[in-house]
Motif scaffolding. Sequence first.
Motif, short mmCIF file in Angstrom:
data_model
loop_
_atom_site.label_atom_id
_atom_site.label_comp_id
_atom_site.label_asym_id
_atom_site.label_seq_id
_atom_site.Cartn_x
_atom_site.Cartn_y
_atom_site.Cartn_z
N THR A 41 0.73 -1.29 0.15
CA THR A 41 -0.07 -0.02 0.01
C THR A 41 0.81 1.46 0.17
O THR A 41 0.65 2.18 -0.76
CB THR A 41 -0.98 0.14 1.27
OG1 THR A 41 -1.80 -1.12 1.29
CG2 THR A 41 -1.76 1.30 1.33
N ALA A 42 1.75 1.13 0.86
CA ALA A 42 2.78 2.70 0.79
C ALA A 42 3.47 2.52 -0.49
O ALA A 42 3.68 3.68 -0.84
CB ALA A 42 3.62 2.04 2.07
N THR A 43 3.98 1.78 -1.07
CA THR A 43 4.61 1.65 -2.28
C THR A 43 3.62 2.17 -3.23
O THR A 43 3.95 3.13 -4.13
CB THR A 43 5.28 0.28 -2.83
OG1 THR A 43 6.03 -0.08 -1.90
CG2 THR A 43 5.80 0.53 -4.19
N LEU A 44 2.49 1.68 -3.52
CA LEU A 44 1.66 2.31 -4.44
C LEU A 44 1.24 3.73 -3.98
O LEU A 44 0.96 4.52 -5.17
CB LEU A 44 0.09 1.75 -4.32
CG LEU A 44 0.33 0.03 -5.07
CD1 LEU A 44 -1.19 -0.64 -4.55
CD2 LEU A 44 0.44 -0.03 -6.20
N LEU A 45 1.21 4.21 -2.73
CA LEU A 45 0.97 5.74 -2.51
C LEU A 45 1.92 6.46 -3.07
O LEU A 45 1.92 7.50 -3.46
CB LEU A 45 0.60 5.73 -1.39
CG LEU A 45 -0.58 5.40 -0.30
CD1 LEU A 45 -0.88 5.57 0.88
CD2 LEU A 45 -1.88 6.09 -1.24
N VAL A 46 3.29 5.83 -2.80
CA VAL A 46 4.41 6.79 -3.13
C VAL A 46 4.38 6.91 -4.59
O VAL A 46 4.63 7.80 -5.12
CB VAL A 46 5.56 6.08 -2.73
CG1 VAL A 46 6.92 6.66 -3.36
CG2 VAL A 46 5.80 6.11 -1.24
N GLU A 47 4.08 5.91 -5.54
CA GLU A 47 3.96 6.02 -6.92
C GLU A 47 2.88 6.95 -7.33
O GLU A 47 3.29 7.62 -8.24
CB GLU A 47 3.44 4.55 -7.43
CG GLU A 47 4.64 3.64 -7.48
CD GLU A 47 5.92 3.93 -8.22
OE1 GLU A 47 5.60 4.55 -9.35
OE2 GLU A 47 6.72 3.41 -7.96
N HIS A 92 4.07 10.42 -9.30
CA HIS A 92 3.41 10.88 -10.57
C HIS A 92 2.81 12.11 -10.38
O HIS A 92 3.12 13.10 -11.39
CB HIS A 92 2.31 9.69 -10.77
CG HIS A 92 1.46 10.18 -12.03
ND1 HIS A 92 2.27 10.02 -13.13
CD2 HIS A 92 0.20 10.55 -12.50
CE1 HIS A 92 1.21 10.40 -14.36
NE2 HIS A 92 0.03 10.75 -13.74
N ARG A 93 2.03 12.58 -9.34
CA ARG A 93 1.63 13.70 -9.29
C ARG A 93 2.48 14.97 -9.11
O ARG A 93 2.56 15.93 -9.83
CB ARG A 93 0.45 13.82 -7.99
CG ARG A 93 -0.49 13.05 -8.03
CD ARG A 93 -1.36 13.11 -6.90
NE ARG A 93 -2.49 12.33 -6.72
CZ ARG A 93 -3.42 12.06 -5.80
NH1 ARG A 93 -3.12 12.61 -4.23
NH2 ARG A 93 -4.51 11.48 -5.88
N VAL A 115 11.66 12.51 -11.52
CA VAL A 115 11.16 12.75 -10.11
C VAL A 115 11.05 11.47 -9.41
O VAL A 115 10.56 10.54 -9.90
CB VAL A 115 9.83 13.31 -10.26
CG1 VAL A 115 9.07 13.71 -8.99
CG2 VAL A 115 9.73 14.61 -11.06
N TYR A 116 11.77 11.43 -8.23
CA TYR A 116 11.65 10.38 -7.67
C TYR A 116 11.71 10.59 -5.77
O TYR A 116 12.03 11.96 -5.41
CB TYR A 116 12.95 9.22 -7.45
CG TYR A 116 14.33 9.85 -7.26
CD1 TYR A 116 14.73 9.75 -5.92
CD2 TYR A 116 14.95 10.76 -8.19
CE1 TYR A 116 15.79 10.31 -5.79
CE2 TYR A 116 16.24 11.21 -7.82
CZ TYR A 116 16.65 10.98 -6.25
OH TYR A 116 17.72 11.76 -6.41
N VAL A 144 0.50 15.78 -2.62
CA VAL A 144 1.44 14.99 -1.92
C VAL A 144 1.17 15.43 -0.68
O VAL A 144 0.70 16.37 -0.21
CB VAL A 144 2.84 15.19 -2.51
CG1 VAL A 144 3.03 14.90 -4.00
CG2 VAL A 144 3.27 16.73 -2.18
N PRO A 145 1.89 14.45 0.23
CA PRO A 145 1.64 14.99 1.77
C PRO A 145 2.21 16.00 2.09
O PRO A 145 3.30 16.55 1.86
CB PRO A 145 2.41 13.42 2.24
CG PRO A 145 2.33 12.21 1.38
CD PRO A 145 2.26 13.22 0.18
N ASP A 146 1.79 16.64 2.99
CA ASP A 146 2.59 18.12 3.85
C ASP A 146 3.76 17.58 4.62
O ASP A 146 4.07 16.15 4.89
CB ASP A 146 1.48 18.42 4.82
CG ASP A 146 0.48 19.21 4.17
OD1 ASP A 146 0.50 19.54 2.80
OD2 ASP A 146 -0.64 19.75 4.64
N GLN A 147 4.51 18.52 4.79
CA GLN A 147 5.94 18.10 5.50
C GLN A 147 6.86 17.34 4.37
O GLN A 147 7.87 17.03 4.89
CB GLN A 147 5.81 17.45 6.74
CG GLN A 147 4.87 18.17 7.54
CD GLN A 147 5.09 19.71 7.75
OE1 GLN A 147 6.22 20.02 7.80
NE2 GLN A 147 4.08 20.25 7.53
N LEU A 148 6.52 16.94 3.37
CA LEU A 148 7.44 16.16 2.31
C LEU A 148 8.36 17.25 1.85
O LEU A 148 8.14 18.29 1.40
CB LEU A 148 6.65 15.73 1.18
CG LEU A 148 7.57 14.87 0.23
CD1 LEU A 148 7.94 13.61 1.19
CD2 LEU A 148 6.88 14.49 -0.79
#
Length: 333
Positions: free
Chosen positions: A248-254, A258-259, A279-280, A310-314
């Motif tokens: 799940t975490a890997t899919l979210l990171v993907e 992408h965004r 972008v990675y 994307v998540p805040d604080q990234l």
Amino acid sequence: MLSGILERVLPASQLRTSDNLVQDLDLSAGDSRAKRSAFWSMLTLSAVIAAGGVLTDSTATVIGAMIIAPLSTPIMGIALGIVRQNQTGAVRTVVLGCLLVIGVGVVFSVVVPAGYDLMKNDQVAGRTSPGLLDLVAALATGAAGAVGLSRRDVAAVLPGVAIAISLVPPLVVVGVCLGKGALWLAAGAAVLFLSNLLALVFAGMVVFAASGHGIPREARDARSGSRARLVLGLLFSFVFVLLAANTTATLLVEVWTHRAGQAADRWVSEQPNASVTSVYTASRTLHVEVRVQEEPPPVDALLADLRGRVPDQLRVVVETTRGERVEAGSVGG
């Protein structure tokens, strides 16, 4: 219908006897001294080869270590022992074998330079973030291996099974990562090994039982069988939850990456001869690599576009082909 499928997969005319399987999988049966000598010698050599392959990022060398690694023998011995309700010492052998391979990895970690990024090594990176598909593949591989052991006419598949199932390389990665203090990476490789081990045992139990290698119902110890199934079930559930969470975490990171890539394309679109090359995401940091001939656009616009996508604080870092590195700050910060 099920019995017809089993007959096709495990035809009675081609099945090996239980005594044959015990001789192959139980290191304490027959000439146990010679069997154990061969097991520990080959396991040590495969660990050294795997460590060399991992540290040089050589896929061919790692595959060679997989082919000669004998660790699947006592693991399948565990499956056969559970089906036959026979204690063979296979669990102890597997535990000691794992400690040996991890120890080899720790020893080899001393040659890794200080500050070396382990995740840039494909042999390490590919074994520290397992997912549910790894478990599915391991189950199919374990079934293929058990069928190959149960039938006399398909033993030729076993080298392919040794390559497909990853046992020694993940343990070497555990040792290397422990030696460098990368505990999270070591834990990821350990989960991969544990999922492969459980898949082998589970698939082996199913195939060996279907092949008629279990003991008669009236001779079974119900309490012993239930205890073994309970332990395996709890371990399997634990590993499944970890793999599901990581998937799940890997899919979210993907999705987030992408965004972020789309936002970065919009960010540089108005500047002539500028483009996004990569972008990675790594360690809660979003890396945006751009090709520019002059100063990149103001990063505030990129941070604003990323907010809510994307998540805040990234953290966001922009790297240019001119060798510049811009710490853009944190999203939503």
